[in-house]
Each structure stands twice: as C-alpha cells, then as structure tokens.
Design a protein around this motif. Structure first.
Motif, PDB file in Angstrom:
ATOM      1  N   UNK A 242       0.817  -1.208   0.000  1.00 18.65           N
ATOM      2  CA  UNK A 242       0.000   0.000   0.000  1.00 18.65           C
ATOM      3  C   UNK A 242       0.859   1.270   0.000  1.00 18.65           C
ATOM      4  N   UNK A 243       2.004   1.225   0.674  1.00 20.46           N
ATOM      5  CA  UNK A 243       2.909   2.375   0.674  1.00 20.46           C
ATOM      6  C   UNK A 243       3.510   2.582  -0.707  1.00 20.46           C
ATOM      7  N   UNK A 244       3.867   1.483  -1.365  1.00 19.92           N
ATOM      8  CA  UNK A 244       4.410   1.590  -2.723  1.00 19.92           C
ATOM      9  C   UNK A 244       3.361   2.135  -3.691  1.00 19.92           C
ATOM     10  N   UNK A 245       2.125   1.699  -3.539  1.00 20.18           N
ATOM     11  CA  UNK A 245       1.047   2.214  -4.404  1.00 20.18           C
ATOM     12  C   UNK A 245       0.832   3.706  -4.138  1.00 20.18           C
ATOM     13  N   UNK A 246       0.950   4.124  -2.877  1.00 21.85           N
ATOM     14  CA  UNK A 246       0.843   5.555  -2.560  1.00 21.85           C
ATOM     15  C   UNK A 246       1.973   6.338  -3.221  1.00 21.85           C
ATOM     16  N   UNK A 247       3.157   5.744  -3.258  1.00 25.29           N
ATOM     17  CA  UNK A 247       4.297   6.358  -3.956  1.00 25.29           C
ATOM     18  C   UNK A 247       3.975   6.556  -5.438  1.00 25.29           C
ATOM     19  N   UNK A 248       3.423   5.522  -6.074  1.00 32.33           N
ATOM     20  CA  UNK A 248       3.012   5.653  -7.478  1.00 32.33           C
ATOM     21  C   UNK A 248       1.923   6.706  -7.638  1.00 32.33           C
ATOM     22  N   UNK A 249       1.014   6.754  -6.666  1.00 34.07           N
ATOM     23  CA  UNK A 249      -0.069   7.743  -6.685  1.00 34.07           C
ATOM     24  C   UNK A 249       0.476   9.166  -6.702  1.00 34.07           C
ATOM     25  N   UNK A 250       1.491   9.436  -5.880  1.00 35.35           N
ATOM     26  CA  UNK A 250       2.083  10.776  -5.836  1.00 35.35           C
ATOM     27  C   UNK A 250       2.781  11.098  -7.151  1.00 35.35           C
ATOM     28  N   UNK A 251       3.462  10.117  -7.735  1.00 34.40           N
ATOM     29  CA  UNK A 251       4.113  10.347  -9.022  1.00 34.40           C
ATOM     30  C   UNK A 251       3.092  10.640 -10.118  1.00 34.40           C
ATOM     31  N   UNK A 252       1.952   9.950 -10.081  1.00 37.63           N
ATOM     32  CA  UNK A 252       0.927  10.122 -11.110  1.00 37.63           C
ATOM     33  C   UNK A 252       0.094  11.384 -10.912  1.00 37.63           C
ATOM     34  N   UNK A 253      -0.243  11.678  -9.662  1.00 35.69           N
ATOM     35  CA  UNK A 253      -1.234  12.718  -9.372  1.00 35.69           C
ATOM     36  C   UNK A 253      -0.640  13.957  -8.692  1.00 35.69           C
TER      37      UNK A 253
END
Length: 464
Positions: free
Chosen positions: A77-88
């Motif tokens: 979930x932390x890694x997905x949040x990292x991707x979320x910040x990069x995308x959004x």
C-alpha cells in the motif's frame, strides 16, 4: 512499529515543510522522497519479522501484533501511494494553496492504515479508524472554490461520525459480553448457547465497517462524496483507504469471529449481494465517468467482501491481490481522467486518436476492473470467489450472482472504450501528457498485467 512511527513522523515533517517551502512542486518531490524511504522502512521491518523465530512482532501488551502478511500488505500500500504521488502530484498541486498540508494528511492516512493492519485490540481498531478517517474529511473539502467539495466534506463528516458512533456501540457491547478488548480472547459461546450481547455487538461492527467500505445499504454517501471531492483525493479515498479498512475487517473476523460463521455469514451474504447489485446497476445509468467510478468502487467492495466471508488462507491471498490490482488500476484510471477537462463519456470521444498511449493505458485499467483475463482484476476475482467456495459450498448462489454482476460491469466499463476508439471527437485536455507521465503510467500498466499473468509474485513466498 518502525513504519508506524515513520509515517507519523513524515506527516509532521510535511507540516513543517509547509511553513518554509514556497514552491508547490517541491512538496511533491519531498513527499515522493519520503514515501520511497517509507517503502524501505517497511521492507526492513518485513525482513526483521521474517527472521523472527516467533513469526510476528507484538507491541504494547499485544495490542498491536504485526506478522509478515500485515507488513507485506503495508509495504504494498505504501508503494502504491508512492506511485499515486508520481501520477497525481501535479493535480494535487492544483487543488489549493496548502499542498504541504495535503501530503501531511496523506501520511497520517497511511499511519491509520498501519494501525488497522496490525491491531489485536478493539481500542487500537477505533484509533486506526479515526486516524484514517479524519484526514479524509479535510481532503474532501480542500477545494475551497467548489461548493460541491464543501458539500462532500460535510456529508462525509456527518456520515463518518454516525458510523463511528455505531462502531463504538458495537465495541461497548462486545466489551460488556467478553470483559476484554483483546479480539484473540473472545469466546462467544455460553452454556445456554450464543452470547446475544456479543452477537449484537458484532452486528453493530458489521454496520460500522459497511459505512467505511461503502457496502450497501450503507453506501449512500459514497457517490456524492467521491464526485464532489477533488479528483486526486477521490483516487486515494477509493483505493488505499478502502483496502486498509478491508484488511481490518478481514482481521477482525479471521482472528475472533471465525467460530460463529453460521450466525453472521447470512448477514454478510445479504450485504454482499446488495452491494454487488446496487453498485453495478446504478453505475450503468451514470453519465459522468467519475461518478461511474464511484459506483464501481461500491461494486468492487462487494467482491472484496467475499474475502471477509471466507476468512481462510485463500481469502487472505485474494484480499491482497484484490487490494493491489484494484488500487493500481483505479489510481491509474483516475490519473487518465484528470488529464481531461470533461469527465463525461463524451469527453473521452476520440482520445485514442489524440493520445493513443493514454487510451491504451485506460483500456488496460478498465479491463482489470472488469476482470478480463491476463489482467490483475481477473485473478483477484478468481481468488476471492474460490475462497468462498472452499469455506462454504452453500454459497454457490452468491458466486453465480457475482459472476452475473461482473458481466454487467463489462457494459459500463466498455462504454469508455467505445468512446475512446469508436467515436469521433477532439477531447479537451486539462493538462499536457508529459514523458514522465507516460513512463509512470507504463509502470502501472506493467504491474496490472504482471499480476494478471503471475499473481503468485504477490503472495507466493508468503504461502511458503
């Protein structure tokens, strides 16, 4: 424990950064850097637990109990949040002036999720739910120029407060019946049969969790809140937050309520069927893709409830795969949506001709959400449905109903595909699609396909 402390500490750091940093872009860079460190902290903690002879870590008199599954889930979930910040990240910067505070609240959400995946005590459950929920009320109303955002924040706060009251009532009834908050020490059977006060407490908890995960008939706040909240924050509310609460839901029933399956499985079965039906049928009639995704999240919650119904090893695998596949695909779809000015289906007309890679990525995400083979969503649905059949073959009717509802979902997901590839138009872009955006979207697409081809990458070593 280290990821819990780190996520809270990084939230405080972002608050102090908001006092000195002036450039909005800098906040996104700082947040991405801190999230990368947090992923590393989670991996370090996971390695420690795996090498621990006891197999888990207990803290505060066993109020928190982290095993390899819960820490692995937090890492994902932390890694997905990292991707979320990069995308959004660029879209978060455009919401308002307090970008540092927005990221701070996101770190506090991760802190709450960390508590929910490791609790063994109902008091920690309550703290985790509140730490997870309160930042969302603020983020939902962060767009001060939008009346819909303020309305969404108020509705979310009122419904969240109401569900918290129900949760506390359930906790009080369980404490009165069990004389302890420790869920591993619950014993529901008495000489005369089932403890009725405990059963009432369980029902209150099911209703409270139903509010938090948007399960019908406790779902009615979801479309308005998801539609009114700023789109970047809708993405995290519908994914990371929901996945964390579902892990808490699963943990509650797998550790303490497994022995009374006959008493609560019928209630959860009805809730699951209602959630699948209302989420999918209402999504068919939506004209806005954002609102369709809101109803879609309700339908996806219906599938995730199968893991709670099963409370077995296959259900645990299914919940992990579903959480990752659903979260990645939904965040990716919201990232595509935020590139457009028009959120209706007509706004996607001709997107494949103007931005072919963007249309391709959106297609993969929609395939995954619909459960098409070779995408993560297919195996996610397969595992949760298999888990229920392993637990109780009498649930075959519910599995068949879920498959019918999955077929219905193909209709409204493919409406977006039809608009992108088979209708003419010139979609108006809200912002430029940069090379960095394409690289990150490409990584997300690869993750969705990798889960669909090799799902054991996520959970195989945990099984061993």
């Amino acid at each position: 424990m280290k990821p819990l402390i780190a996520s809270a500490l990084f939230g405080v750091i972002m608050m102090f950064a908001a006092l000195s940093v002036k450039e909005k872009k800098t906040f996104s860079l700082i947040a991405a850097f801190l999230l990368a460190i947090l992923v590393g902290v989670n991996v370090y903690e996971l390695c420690e637990v795996m090498h621990n002879a006891n197999g888990d870590t207990t803290l505060f008199g066993s109020m928190l109990r982290y095993d390899s599954v819960s820490i692995w889930f937090n890492t994902l979930m932390t890694f997905i949040t990292f991707l979320y910040v990069l995308l959004c990240g660029k879209n978060i910067e455009r919401v308002g002036q307090h970008v540092g505070e927005y990221y701070s609240l996101i770190f506090f959400i991760l802190c709450g999720a960390n508590l929910l995946t490791g609790y063994s005590n109902l008091l920690i459950l309550f703290l985790g739910i509140e730490i997870l929920s309160i930042p969302q009320y603020i983020l939902a109303g962060s767009d001060k120029k939008s009346l819909k955002s303020s309305e969404a924040s108020l509705k979310y706060f009122l419904m969240g407060s109401f569900s918290t009251g129900i949760l506390l009532m359930g906790i009080c009834l369980l404490y009165g019946a069990m004389h302890t908050f420790d869920i591993t020490k619950f014993n529901f059977m008495e000489p005369g049969g089932m403890n009725m006060m405990a059963l009432a407490g369980i029902l209150f908890l099911i209703v409270a969790f139903g509010f938090k995960v948007s399960a019908a008939p406790m779902h009615f706040w979801t479309p308005d809140v998801y539609d009114g909240a700023p789109t970047p924050f809708t993405a995290i509310m519908a994914t990371i937050v929901k996945a964390g609460v579902f892990m808490a839901f699963f943990r509650l029933f797998s550790q303490s309520f497994g022995g009374i399956n006959a008493h609560w499985s019928l209630v959860l079965s009805i809730v699951t069927a209602l959630t699948l039906f209302i989420g999918n049928i209402t999504a068919v009639f939506q004209q806005s893709v954002k609102r369709m995704l809101a109803y879609s999240s309700i339908a996806q919650a219906g599938f995730m409830l199968f893991a709670v119904l099963s409370v077995n090893a296959t259900g645990m695998k299914g919940l992990i795969i579903y959480s990752v596949a659903y979260s990645v695909a939904t965040i990716g779809m919201f990232a595509v949506l935020m590139k457009l000015k028009d959120y209706t289906y007509d706004g996607f007309n001709g997107l494949a001709k103007k931005e072919p890679f963007l249309a391709f990525a959106a297609s993969i995400f929609l395939f995954s959400l619909a459960g098409i083979p070779l995408t993560g969503g297919f195996f996610a649905k397969y595992f949760v449905l298999t888990a229920v059949m392993e637990q109780n073959t009498n649930m075959a009717w519910l599995v068949i109903f879920a498959l019918i509802m999955a077929a219905v979902s193909v209709y409204y997901y493919f409406k977006v595909l039809m608009a992108m590839y088979f209708k003419k138009g010139d979609p108006e872009m809200a912002m430029e699609v940069t090379s960095t955006d394409k690289v990150v979207l490409g990584i997300v697409v690869v993750i969705v396909l990798l889960i669909g081809i090799m799902p054991d990458v996520l959970i195989g070593w945990l099984t061993n």
